[in-house]
Motif scaffolding. Structure first.
Motif, PDB file in Angstrom:
ATOM      1  N   ALA A  86       2.775  -1.749  18.091  1.00  0.00           N
ATOM      2  CA  ALA A  86       3.800  -1.934  19.119  1.00  0.00           C
ATOM      3  C   ALA A  86       3.516  -1.049  20.326  1.00  0.00           C
ATOM      4  O   ALA A  86       3.706  -1.461  21.472  1.00  0.00           O
ATOM      5  CB  ALA A  86       5.182  -1.638  18.550  1.00  0.00           C
ATOM      6  N   SER A 104       2.690  -2.033   6.488  1.00  0.00           N
ATOM      7  CA  SER A 104       2.426  -0.673   6.935  1.00  0.00           C
ATOM      8  C   SER A 104       3.295  -0.355   8.150  1.00  0.00           C
ATOM      9  O   SER A 104       3.016  -0.822   9.254  1.00  0.00           O
ATOM     10  CB  SER A 104       0.957  -0.506   7.300  1.00  0.00           C
ATOM     11  OG  SER A 104       0.741   0.773   7.845  1.00  0.00           O
ATOM     12  N   PRO A 105       4.315   0.483   7.956  1.00  0.00           N
ATOM     13  CA  PRO A 105       5.161   0.853   9.094  1.00  0.00           C
ATOM     14  C   PRO A 105       4.403   1.626  10.177  1.00  0.00           C
ATOM     15  O   PRO A 105       4.665   1.452  11.358  1.00  0.00           O
ATOM     16  CB  PRO A 105       6.250   1.731   8.465  1.00  0.00           C
ATOM     17  CG  PRO A 105       6.272   1.362   7.030  1.00  0.00           C
ATOM     18  CD  PRO A 105       4.872   0.964   6.699  1.00  0.00           C
ATOM     19  N   ARG A 106       3.444   2.460   9.782  1.00  0.00           N
ATOM     20  CA  ARG A 106       2.684   3.223  10.769  1.00  0.00           C
ATOM     21  C   ARG A 106       1.848   2.322  11.660  1.00  0.00           C
ATOM     22  O   ARG A 106       1.791   2.501  12.877  1.00  0.00           O
ATOM     23  CB  ARG A 106       1.786   4.241  10.076  1.00  0.00           C
ATOM     24  CG  ARG A 106       2.546   5.365   9.455  1.00  0.00           C
ATOM     25  CD  ARG A 106       1.613   6.348   8.812  1.00  0.00           C
ATOM     26  NE  ARG A 106       2.392   7.389   8.158  1.00  0.00           N
ATOM     27  CZ  ARG A 106       1.928   8.148   7.214  1.00  0.00           C
ATOM     28  NH1 ARG A 106       0.686   7.995   6.790  1.00  0.00           N
ATOM     29  NH2 ARG A 106       2.689   9.070   6.672  1.00  0.00           N
ATOM     30  N   SER A 144       4.672  -7.292   8.918  1.00  0.00           N
ATOM     31  CA  SER A 144       3.838  -6.157   9.310  1.00  0.00           C
ATOM     32  C   SER A 144       4.515  -4.838   8.935  1.00  0.00           C
ATOM     33  O   SER A 144       3.842  -3.891   8.530  1.00  0.00           O
ATOM     34  CB  SER A 144       3.542  -6.194  10.808  1.00  0.00           C
ATOM     35  OG  SER A 144       4.722  -5.982  11.546  1.00  0.00           O
ATOM     36  N   TRP A 145       5.842  -4.780   9.036  1.00  0.00           N
ATOM     37  CA  TRP A 145       6.541  -3.557   8.643  1.00  0.00           C
ATOM     38  C   TRP A 145       6.446  -3.338   7.142  1.00  0.00           C
ATOM     39  O   TRP A 145       6.310  -2.211   6.679  1.00  0.00           O
ATOM     40  CB  TRP A 145       7.999  -3.619   9.082  1.00  0.00           C
ATOM     41  CG  TRP A 145       8.737  -2.336   8.841  1.00  0.00           C
ATOM     42  CD1 TRP A 145       9.506  -2.028   7.776  1.00  0.00           C
ATOM     43  CD2 TRP A 145       8.741  -1.186   9.690  1.00  0.00           C
ATOM     44  NE1 TRP A 145      10.011  -0.766   7.911  1.00  0.00           N
ATOM     45  CE2 TRP A 145       9.557  -0.218   9.068  1.00  0.00           C
ATOM     46  CE3 TRP A 145       8.147  -0.886  10.909  1.00  0.00           C
ATOM     47  CZ2 TRP A 145       9.777   1.022   9.625  1.00  0.00           C
ATOM     48  CZ3 TRP A 145       8.379   0.356  11.467  1.00  0.00           C
ATOM     49  CH2 TRP A 145       9.181   1.290  10.825  1.00  0.00           C
ATOM     50  N   SER A 146       6.512  -4.412   6.364  1.00  0.00           N
ATOM     51  CA  SER A 146       6.439  -4.261   4.909  1.00  0.00           C
ATOM     52  C   SER A 146       5.034  -3.883   4.454  1.00  0.00           C
ATOM     53  O   SER A 146       4.873  -3.220   3.434  1.00  0.00           O
ATOM     54  CB  SER A 146       6.902  -5.541   4.207  1.00  0.00           C
ATOM     55  OG  SER A 146       6.010  -6.593   4.470  1.00  0.00           O
ATOM     56  N   VAL A 173       7.156  -9.461  12.424  1.00  0.00           N
ATOM     57  CA  VAL A 173       7.570  -8.057  12.434  1.00  0.00           C
ATOM     58  C   VAL A 173       7.942  -7.605  11.027  1.00  0.00           C
ATOM     59  O   VAL A 173       7.551  -6.514  10.588  1.00  0.00           O
ATOM     60  CB  VAL A 173       8.747  -7.847  13.408  1.00  0.00           C
ATOM     61  CG1 VAL A 173       9.359  -6.467  13.251  1.00  0.00           C
ATOM     62  CG2 VAL A 173       8.286  -8.050  14.832  1.00  0.00           C
ATOM     63  N   TYR A 174       8.654  -8.424  10.290  1.00  0.00           N
ATOM     64  CA  TYR A 174       9.037  -8.073   8.917  1.00  0.00           C
ATOM     65  C   TYR A 174       7.821  -7.890   8.025  1.00  0.00           C
ATOM     66  O   TYR A 174       7.720  -6.907   7.288  1.00  0.00           O
ATOM     67  CB  TYR A 174       9.966  -9.144   8.342  1.00  0.00           C
ATOM     68  CG  TYR A 174      10.261  -8.941   6.878  1.00  0.00           C
ATOM     69  CD1 TYR A 174      11.143  -7.943   6.459  1.00  0.00           C
ATOM     70  CD2 TYR A 174       9.640  -9.724   5.915  1.00  0.00           C
ATOM     71  CE1 TYR A 174      11.402  -7.746   5.119  1.00  0.00           C
ATOM     72  CE2 TYR A 174       9.898  -9.531   4.567  1.00  0.00           C
ATOM     73  CZ  TYR A 174      10.775  -8.542   4.171  1.00  0.00           C
ATOM     74  OH  TYR A 174      11.028  -8.339   2.841  1.00  0.00           O
ATOM     75  N   THR A 208       2.449  -0.777  12.252  1.00  0.00           N
ATOM     76  CA  THR A 208       3.374  -1.577  13.056  1.00  0.00           C
ATOM     77  C   THR A 208       3.793  -0.814  14.305  1.00  0.00           C
ATOM     78  O   THR A 208       3.798  -1.369  15.411  1.00  0.00           O
ATOM     79  CB  THR A 208       4.617  -1.950  12.229  1.00  0.00           C
ATOM     80  OG1 THR A 208       4.194  -2.660  11.066  1.00  0.00           O
ATOM     81  CG2 THR A 208       5.573  -2.809  13.027  1.00  0.00           C
ATOM     82  N   ILE A 209       4.115   0.463  14.155  1.00  0.00           N
ATOM     83  CA  ILE A 209       4.503   1.276  15.310  1.00  0.00           C
ATOM     84  C   ILE A 209       3.312   1.484  16.241  1.00  0.00           C
ATOM     85  O   ILE A 209       3.449   1.397  17.470  1.00  0.00           O
ATOM     86  CB  ILE A 209       5.095   2.614  14.835  1.00  0.00           C
ATOM     87  CG1 ILE A 209       6.428   2.338  14.143  1.00  0.00           C
ATOM     88  CG2 ILE A 209       5.284   3.574  16.004  1.00  0.00           C
ATOM     89  CD1 ILE A 209       7.039   3.537  13.474  1.00  0.00           C
TER      90      ILE A 209
END
Length: 112
Positions: A57, A49-51, A45-47, A42-43, A53-54
């Protein structure tokens, strides 16, 4: 004869108790490692691209919701799940099993 039987019983009990303690430690370590890997994924993938990642999810949530619906609905007699229904039901089952494993064993994890 009674002393030998009692000594053998105590020895068997100690071996069983030691085996259960070792298995508990191994399962706790495995749960901590799995939880750490999930947090790392999760860390990372968020670092990156947050978009995405959402979006990922959200897609995972849809996949699991469809799998839960396929698992718990009553199907017609004699019909099997095919294709996407079987895939989503399998993913839901694997995720539910992993969540239950983490719930039972990672609560005692002191790595958090």
């Amino acid at each position: 004869m009674g002393v030998r039987r009692a000594a053998k019983g105590v020895g068997d009990f100690l071996v069983e108790m030691l085996g259960e303690a070792v298995a508990e430690v191994i399962l706790n370590l495995l749960a901590c490692a799995l939880l750490g890997c999930l947090v790392l994924v999760v860390y990372l993938s968020w670092s990156l691209s947050p978009r995405f990642t959402i979006a990922g999810a959200g897609l995972l949530g849809l996949l699991l919701a469809n799998g839960a619906w396929q698992s718990f609905r009553t199907s017609a007699r004699g019909r099997r799940r095919r294709g996407l229904a079987a895939l989503t039901a399998g993913c839901f089952t694997a995720t539910a099993t992993t969540a239950l494993f983490l719930l039972l064993y990672s609560t005692g994890c002191d790595c958090l």
